[in-house]
Design an enzyme around this catalytic site. Structure first.
Site, PDB file in Angstrom:
ATOM      1  N   ASP A 126      -4.854  -7.579  -4.536  1.00 16.67           N
ATOM      2  CA  ASP A 126      -5.134  -8.602  -3.537  1.00 16.67           C
ATOM      3  C   ASP A 126      -5.455  -9.937  -4.189  1.00 16.67           C
ATOM      4  OD1 ASP A 126      -4.749  -7.574  -0.921  1.00 16.67           O
ATOM      5  OD2 ASP A 126      -6.381  -6.186  -1.301  1.00 16.67           O
TER       6      ASP A 126
ATOM      7  N   CYS B 196      -9.313  -2.191 -10.965  1.00 14.25           N
ATOM      8  CA  CYS B 196      -8.719  -1.021 -10.313  1.00 14.25           C
ATOM      9  C   CYS B 196      -7.406  -1.358  -9.607  1.00 14.25           C
ATOM     10  CB  CYS B 196      -9.700  -0.373  -9.352  1.00 14.25           C
ATOM     11  SG  CYS B 196     -10.062  -1.411  -7.942  1.00 14.25           S
TER      12      CYS B 196
ATOM     13  N   GLU C 264     -11.573  -9.493  -5.112  1.00 17.86           N
ATOM     14  CA  GLU C 264     -10.136  -9.512  -4.803  1.00 17.86           C
ATOM     15  C   GLU C 264      -9.745 -10.715  -3.962  1.00 17.86           C
ATOM     16  OE1 GLU C 264      -9.037  -5.876  -2.798  1.00 17.86           O
ATOM     17  OE2 GLU C 264     -10.903  -5.803  -1.667  1.00 17.86           O
TER      18      GLU C 264
ATOM     19  N   HIS D  87       0.823  -1.216   0.000  1.00 12.20           N
ATOM     20  CA  HIS D  87       0.000   0.000   0.000  1.00 12.20           C
ATOM     21  C   HIS D  87       0.854   1.261   0.000  1.00 12.20           C
ATOM     22  CE1 HIS D  87      -3.364  -2.766   0.959  1.00 12.20           C
ATOM     23  NE2 HIS D  87      -3.930  -1.957   0.091  1.00 12.20           N
TER      24      HIS D  87
END
Ligand code: PEP
Ligand code: MG
Length: 601
Positions: A471, A518, A447, A204
């Site tokens: 993920d 995304c 995900e 992240h």
């Protein structure tokens, strides 16, 4: 801290490093080194005459430490709670402990060793003693002692352990690792680049850096030891390389590379304004991934077609506490207004894993935080947090094409539970006479492999699907997305991942739902074309990735992308699939790969 790592002399004096390219771009600037490891403390003998000065240095560092802890406690009391700030009382007791202070003074006075070595030795010795005690409370003090010892050492050496809210001049941050909350609070416009020992492309921290347009190289293992505060650093985010204390020739080469890279970006400039349409007339939507910290005025320009992923957790991470419903309405409303009717997909709080603040999503008690109380699981347990967020999103839903999206859904039951709460929130608002869009679209982030496998079932109960490939890759391949040691195994083009992506896209198409991607894959020009060929109608990415993706799409016929998707479905492994994507782009848009268009490829 990496005190368990053995760092060789060669590593300490190394000047060239190769890591993982997390965010592209070439930058040059002075280093701001965060943290220090034990191995950096150099043993220094002092003379009898220097003892008094050394003790004065030590007491000054203690005073600084006390002030820092008091300030931290105040911040936590204000941002999190007075009770939580109480943990710092134990730290202050360690700073003022006469036994520990006496032991350091004795070493300096009697053994003539410098204060940092003395502090380190005393902290190690007493920490070991405390950790061997039966009493749980005393055992906990063991890590407090180590923590304080490191802080005092950092103060003695003048090494930063926090990022200041502003720099006198822009710097490149060099650190063992950065947390997402540290990254989100970096002083805007003053951080040239980020270089870390740990991490990977889809951690992240890397994603936030990409969103902020900050070039970054991660997974460099021991670079934070070799770089000193203020060292000149050349960071090449495209190649994943870093040079420290460069020679004049190296600096000149770097400047040349920077110049040609700038020219390519200028060329991309006019593509940005156009829609992503292939030469044979197929158009897909290219949206952006954003959060409340973005420049919404900039995003309101026509080049931005909408927001495919609004990461709401950044608000929590930046504040260090849960925002109120009204604070959320203010932040979400700003984005929805800026989009002037274009789509904004608000993803509800995705906390946990590597994103935490205070004890929220901390995973402190969890052996596997990425498999723990994360995202929707947290929200379905903390229903008041979820309720406030859904109300806030509903309250801005009249401002444009606002959608809500649920992350980390693993089955239909979770989607139904979230939907039931959404309906309750609607009833509440209706009762209060507050306007909202009753038809606001709700979507599921796919995900987790189970969600992809059950995509057709989920598609019957929602309005859109959105593939979170970061993920999805991590969970399908059992590869930690943030761990540099297994970065080579993290392959979004692995046949198993692509199989799940294909199933999800097809499940959405069967129900005539839109399906977006995304994850970071969508912003990679090579893979964007593959995703388009697989049938994705929307790609959402960091704003910095938009021009290159649109450029490649504008040069690649849709028919070729379809053919590529069919060929890739037969690839034996991830590298082969990636190679096939590269081969196509080498034919259609070689300049996007840094190859001249008149090359013989
Ligand atoms: C993803 O997992 O692909 C995604 C977009 O979500 P995040 O990276 O925020 O987990
Ligand atoms: Mg995710």
């Amino acid at each position: 801290m990496n005190s368990d790592k053995v760092i060789t002399e060669a590593e300490q004096s190394a000047k060239h490093f190769t890591g993982i390219s997390a965010v592209g771009g070439l930058v040059r600037g002075p280093a701001w080194v965060l943290h220090i490891r034990q191995e950096e403390i150099t043993y220094r003998v002092i003379t009898q005459e220097q003892v008094a000065d050394e003790l004065a240095r030590f007491h000054l560092a203690l005073k600084e430490t006390r002030a820092q802890i008091t300030q931290l406690a105040e911040q936590v009391a204000e941002g999190v709670g007075v009770e939580e700030a109480g943990v710092f009382d134990a730290h202050l007791m360690v700073v003022d402990d006469e036994l520990l202070i006496g032991a350091v003074e004795e070493l300096v006075r009697e053994s003539y060793i410098c204060a940092e070595v003395a502090v380190n030795r005393v902290a190690q010795k007493y920490s070991a003693k405390f950790s061997a005690m039966d009493d749980a409370y005393m055992r906990e003090r063991s890590s407090d002692i180590l923590d304080i010892g490191r802080r005092v050492v950092r103060n003695l050496l003048g090494v930063a352990d926090t990022i200041p809210s502003s720099f006198e001049r822009p710097h490149i941050i060099v650190a063992d690792d950065l947390t997402p909350s540290q990254t989100v609070t970096l002083p805007r416009g003053q951080v040239l680049g980020i270089v870390t020992d740990r991490g990977s492309v889809t951690s992240h921290t890397a994603i936030i850096a990409r969103a902020l347009g900050i070039p970054a190289v991660v997974g460099l293992r021991n670079i934070s030891v070799a770089v000193r505060h203020g060292d000149e650093v050349l960071l090449d985010g495209d190649r994943g390389t870093v040079k420290v204390r460069p020679t004049a020739a190296e600096a000149a080469d770097f400047e040349e590379a920077q110049r040609s890279r700038r020219e390519w970006r200028i060329e991309l400039g006019d593509v940005e304004e156009k829609s992503a349409t292939t030469p044979d007339g197929h158009t897909i939507r290219v949206l952006v991934n954003a959060d409340h910290t973005f420049d919404w005025q900039e995003l309101s320009s026509p080049w931005c077609e909408g927001v495919g992923l609004y990461r709401t957790e950044s608000l929590w991470l930046q504040l260090g506490r849960a925002p109120t419903e009204d604070e959320q309405v203010a932040a979400y409303g700003k984005a929805a207004r800026a989009m002037k009717g274009r789509q904004v997909v608000f993803r509800v709080l995705d906390i946990g894993g590597d994103k935490s603040f205070g004890d929220v999503g901390e995973g402190g008690e969890e052996a596997n935080p990425f498999l723990g109380l994360r995202s929707i699981r947290y929200l379905l347990r903390e229903r008041e947090v979820f309720r406030q967020q859904l109300r806030a999103i509903l309250r801005v839903s009249t401002l444009g094409d606002v959608c809500v999206m649920y992350p980390m859904v693993c089955d239909l039951a979770e989607l139904k539970e979230a939907d039931a709460l959404l309906q309750e929130c609607k009833a509440e608002l209706l009762g209060e006479g507050v306007a909202f869009n009753d038809k606001m679209a709700q979507g599921v982030m796919v995900e987790i492999p189970s969600a992809a496998i059950m995509a057709s079932q989920l598609a019957r109960h929602c309005d859109f699907l959105c593939l979170g490939t970061n993920d999805l890759t991590q969970y399908t391949l059992a590869v930690d997305r943030a761990n540099e040691n297994v970065a080579a195994l993290y392959q979004p083009t692995h046949p198993a991942v692509l199989w799940l992506v294909r199933e999800t896209i097809e499940a959405a198409r069967d129900r005539k739902l839109w399906c977006s991607v995304c994850g970071e894959m969508a912003g990679d020009p090579l893979l964007a074309v593959l995703l388009m060929g697989m049938g994705a109608d929307t790609l959402s990415m960091s704003p910095a990735a938009v021009p290159a993706v649109k450029y490649v799409i504008s040069k690649t016929p849709y028919a070729d992308a379809r053919r590529l998707a069919r060929a890739v479905a037969r690839a034996g492994n991830g590298e082969q699939a990636l190679e096939m994507c590269r081969d196509l782009i080498l034919r259609t848009a070689p300049e996007a790969l840094g190859v001249e268009s008149n090359s013989s490829c």
